[in-house]
Design an enzyme around this catalytic site. Structure first.
Site, PDB file in Angstrom:
ATOM      1  N   GLU A 262       0.893  -1.177   0.000  1.00  0.00           N
ATOM      2  CA  GLU A 262       0.000   0.000   0.000  1.00  0.00           C
ATOM      3  C   GLU A 262       0.914   1.205   0.000  1.00  0.00           C
ATOM      4  O   GLU A 262       1.493   1.550   1.037  1.00  0.00           O
ATOM      5  CB  GLU A 262      -0.912  -0.014   1.236  1.00  0.00           C
ATOM      6  CG  GLU A 262      -1.839  -1.214   1.336  1.00  0.00           C
ATOM      7  CD  GLU A 262      -2.995  -1.162   0.335  1.00  0.00           C
ATOM      8  OE1 GLU A 262      -3.222  -0.106  -0.272  1.00  0.00           O
ATOM      9  OE2 GLU A 262      -3.647  -2.209   0.166  1.00  0.00           O
ATOM     10  N   CYS A 296      -2.523   9.012   2.350  1.00  0.00           N
ATOM     11  CA  CYS A 296      -2.167   8.534   1.007  1.00  0.00           C
ATOM     12  C   CYS A 296      -3.280   8.833   0.006  1.00  0.00           C
ATOM     13  O   CYS A 296      -3.025   8.913  -1.187  1.00  0.00           O
ATOM     14  CB  CYS A 296      -1.866   7.050   1.049  1.00  0.00           C
ATOM     15  SG  CYS A 296      -3.146   6.134   1.887  1.00  0.00           S
TER      16      CYS A 296
HETATM   17  P1  NAD Z   1       8.040   5.234   4.847  1.00  0.00           P
HETATM   18  O1  NAD Z   1       8.098   4.404   3.624  1.00  0.00           O
HETATM   19  O2  NAD Z   1       9.179   6.133   5.126  1.00  0.00           O
HETATM   20  O3  NAD Z   1       7.932   4.289   6.137  1.00  0.00           O
HETATM   21  C1  NAD Z   1       6.899   3.352   6.278  1.00  0.00           C
HETATM   22  C2  NAD Z   1       7.380   2.268   7.224  1.00  0.00           C
HETATM   23  O4  NAD Z   1       8.467   1.589   6.620  1.00  0.00           O
HETATM   24  C3  NAD Z   1       7.896   2.781   8.560  1.00  0.00           C
HETATM   25  O5  NAD Z   1       7.552   1.853   9.562  1.00  0.00           O
HETATM   26  C4  NAD Z   1       9.392   2.815   8.352  1.00  0.00           C
HETATM   27  O6  NAD Z   1      10.134   2.696   9.547  1.00  0.00           O
HETATM   28  C5  NAD Z   1       9.566   1.571   7.516  1.00  0.00           C
HETATM   29  N1  NAD Z   1      10.785   1.502   6.713  1.00  0.00           N
HETATM   30  C6  NAD Z   1      11.501   2.496   6.154  1.00  0.00           C
HETATM   31  N2  NAD Z   1      12.568   1.978   5.483  1.00  0.00           N
HETATM   32  C7  NAD Z   1      12.490   0.622   5.634  1.00  0.00           C
HETATM   33  C8  NAD Z   1      13.284  -0.469   5.203  1.00  0.00           C
HETATM   34  N3  NAD Z   1      14.384  -0.303   4.451  1.00  0.00           N
HETATM   35  N4  NAD Z   1      12.915  -1.712   5.562  1.00  0.00           N
HETATM   36  C9  NAD Z   1      11.801  -1.913   6.305  1.00  0.00           C
HETATM   37  N5  NAD Z   1      11.011  -0.928   6.748  1.00  0.00           N
HETATM   38  C10 NAD Z   1      11.356   0.332   6.416  1.00  0.00           C
HETATM   39  O7  NAD Z   1       6.653   6.001   4.796  1.00  0.00           O
HETATM   40  P2  NAD Z   1       6.058   7.011   5.876  1.00  0.00           P
HETATM   41  O8  NAD Z   1       6.757   8.307   5.742  1.00  0.00           O
HETATM   42  O9  NAD Z   1       6.006   6.375   7.226  1.00  0.00           O
HETATM   43  O10 NAD Z   1       4.549   7.126   5.373  1.00  0.00           O
HETATM   44  C11 NAD Z   1       4.171   7.988   4.378  1.00  0.00           C
HETATM   45  C12 NAD Z   1       4.005   7.264   3.058  1.00  0.00           C
HETATM   46  O11 NAD Z   1       3.131   6.159   3.226  1.00  0.00           O
HETATM   47  C13 NAD Z   1       3.353   8.135   1.996  1.00  0.00           C
HETATM   48  O12 NAD Z   1       3.976   7.936   0.761  1.00  0.00           O
HETATM   49  C14 NAD Z   1       1.915   7.621   1.956  1.00  0.00           C
HETATM   50  O13 NAD Z   1       1.251   7.856   0.750  1.00  0.00           O
HETATM   51  C15 NAD Z   1       2.116   6.180   2.232  1.00  0.00           C
HETATM   52  N6  NAD Z   1       0.879   5.582   2.750  1.00  0.00           N
HETATM   53  C16 NAD Z   1       0.193   4.741   1.929  1.00  0.00           C
HETATM   54  C17 NAD Z   1      -0.993   4.194   2.368  1.00  0.00           C
HETATM   55  C18 NAD Z   1      -1.771   3.261   1.480  1.00  0.00           C
HETATM   56  O14 NAD Z   1      -2.650   2.584   1.993  1.00  0.00           O
HETATM   57  N7  NAD Z   1      -1.499   3.198   0.191  1.00  0.00           N
HETATM   58  C19 NAD Z   1      -1.483   4.498   3.638  1.00  0.00           C
HETATM   59  C20 NAD Z   1      -0.762   5.356   4.445  1.00  0.00           C
HETATM   60  C21 NAD Z   1       0.441   5.891   3.985  1.00  0.00           C
END
Ligand code: NAD
Length: 493
Positions: A262, A296
């Site tokens: 997602e 998102c």
């Molecule tokens: P992010 O990708 O920075 O982090 C998301 C999660 O991934 C966090 O728990 C983070 O610690 C973890 N993470 C980061 N690098 C990682 C790695 N190398 N390995 C494993 N885990 C890792 O995103 P964010 O800033 O927390 O959230 C915002 C983003 O999420 C936006 O782009 C938003 O659109 C998206 N989002 C999508 C949905 C959906 O349902 N499509 C819902 C909510 C948020």
């Protein structure tokens, strides 16, 4: 956006929800710990253990073993347990909402809305899991009968973002438990407290703790490399940015791990001349300001047809300029802070770049003079297509509007992006609404509706916005494998 009056007693009781969390400490972190901050005040509110990849692998062991037992429980037992979880979460809604507001920054009224939304996934899967999607097929040659059934996928790795710290967890853990799976859960390091409280309450409601192992870490890359190399992980469900999702898909490829993604969005919000103005403005406020724009599915690019543009922009700007910005737990606040200083800086850059390229600033445009990571509700008109804001995921309370003349033109603009999560169409013409929805390259479309998410709907994106769906029966299937038994048939007298 309704508001809950935060009485002195309620706030004091809620503060205990923070201080009573396991691992809670307000001390300066050692090199084995990390801190969580309140974006409304920039103050530290908790210090937690920074778990290592080795510690995460111990949690894999615990969860995998308990998962084998849980997979053999009856659907009725799992359903009753999840029903009980729903009840316990709702009994604790004020505590949960308080923790969400403190660590993530959404106003208390909205945080209460998130608790209801998050708990609704639990209730949905408590009901859904009782109707397994098995089937019967005839072999066309008549020599056998085929039965299809579903098996739990096995140990799941659930990785969540910070923006909906409760709902993004329950939308994964509820179907995992319903399907008969154990989970390793990694909340975002910015907002781990809501997950810790949610899991505590789920245990209180009867879910074995060994089934839900939470890993708090600020070293996510080392964590994911270690656990995705472990063949016991059979499913990855990730919500977050597209860049991280792509990295995780590469890691998951090694052991052919079933994956749901997602990811990021860039939602077009289209208002046609024949829209109901009031409805369109109300929808725009919800699609832009819910969660401070940090969603998102947030409206990211507003396209307004020439004939309604002036009236829409005037009414929308007036509403945006009246929203009260402030500490998320203060009464009367309609917009809390964004998540951190980097988010403030990014918004400022996007606004400055857009105005430098000719966009008209109608309201807001900067950080108000108060401590905390705030950014004023902002409206930009006549945003040129070349401006960064026309292409970036804004993730904040900034509306970037441009105008269009024809349906064909707006569809081309709306689909001219690698992303495809949500889209919005406002028109009173049913044919137009459906024709435009059919043409939008997005997984979901809000038609005269600024909040399209719902537990009964299969939420998810097309293109680089993701793979798989959450919610509805599709969300349960993500945690199941389809199997079939082919039973040979022989004629008997
Ligand atoms: P992010 O990708 O920075 O982090 C998301 C999660 O991934 C966090 O728990 C983070 O610690 C973890 N993470 C980061 N690098 C990682 C790695 N190398 N390995 C494993 N885990 C890792 O995103 P964010 O800033 O927390 O959230 C915002 C983003 O999420 C936006 O782009 C938003 O659109 C998206 N989002 C999508 C949905 C959906 O349902 N499509 C819902 C909510 C948020």
């Amino acid at each position: 956006m309704s508001l809950m009056p935060p009485s002195r007693e309620r706030l004091a009781a809620s503060e205990q929800a923070l201080t009573s969390l396991p691992g809670y400490s307000n001390d300066t972190p050692t090199d084995k710990e990390f801190s969580v901050f309140d974006p409304s005040t920039e103050q530290r509110i908790a210090t937690l253990r920074n778990m290592t990849a080795q510690e995460a692998l111990v949690e894999v062991e615990t969860a995998e073993s308990e998962g084998r037992t849980w997979a053999k429980t009856t659907p009725r037992h799992r359903s009753d347990t999840l029903q009980n979880v729903y009840t316990v979460l709702m009994e604790n809604q004020s505590r949960l909402a308080y923790v969400i507001s403190r660590e993530m920054g959404k106003p208390l009224g909205e945080a209460l809305g998130e608790v209801q939304y998050a708990a609704d996934y639990v209730r949905w899967y408590a009901e859904e899991l009782l109707r397994p999607a098995g089937g019967y097929r005839d072999n066309p040659a008549g020599a056998s009968t085929i039965l299809t059934c579903r098996a739990p996928v096995g140990l799941t790795l659930l990785i969540a973002p910070w923006n909906f710290p409760m709902a993004m967890i329950t939308r994964k853990i509820a179907p995992a438990i319903a399907a008969g799976c154990a989970s390793l859960i990694k909340p975002a390091a910015l907002t781990p407290l809501t997950t810790l409280l949610t899991v505590d309450l789920m245990e209180e409601a009867g879910v074995p703790r060994e089934l839900m192992r939470v890993v708090t870490t600020i070293e996510p890359a080392a964590f994911s490399e270690a656990v995705l190399s472990d063949p016991r992980i059979r499913k990855l469900s990730f919500t977050g940015s597209t860049g991280v999702g792509s990295t995780l898909m590469s890691l998951a490829a090694k052991n052919i791990v079933k994956s749901s993604m997602e990811l990021g969005g860039n939602a077009p919000f289209i208002v046609f001349d024949d829209a109901d103005l009031e409805r369109a403005v109300e929808g725009a406020m919800l699609a832009k300001l819910r969660n401070g724009g940090q969603s998102c599915v947030a409206a990211n690019r507003f396209y307004v047809q020439d004939g309604i543009a002036d009236a829409f922009i005037e009414a929308f700007t007036e509403k945006m300029s009246k929203v009260v910005t402030g500490n998320a737990i203060t009464e009367g606040v309609g917009l809390g802070p964004v998540i951190n200083q980097a988010a403030v800086d990014k918004l400022q850059h996007l606004v400055d770049d857009a105005t430098a390229q000719g966009a008209e600033l109608k309201t807001g445009g900067k950080k108000p003079a108060q401590s905390g990571y705030f950014f004023s509700p902002t409206v930009l008109d006549r945003v040129p297509a070349e401006a960064n804001i026309a292409n970036a995921e804004i993730f904040g309370p900034v509306a970037a509007i441009s105008r269009f003349t024809t349906q064909e033109e707006v569809l081309w603009k709306a689909n001219n992006t690698p992303f495809g999560l949500a889209g919005y169409v406002f028109t009173e013409n049913l044919d137009r609404a459906l024709n435009v929805a059919d043409e939008l390259e997005t997984g979901l479309v809000g038609i005269n509706n600024g909040i399209p998410s719902n537990p009964a709907a299969p939420f998810g994106g097309m293109k680089q916005s993701g793979l798989g769906r959450e919610g509805s029966h599709e969300g349960l299937e993500e945690y199941q494998e389809v199997r079939y038994y082919n039973i040979a048939r022989r004629h008997t007298d």
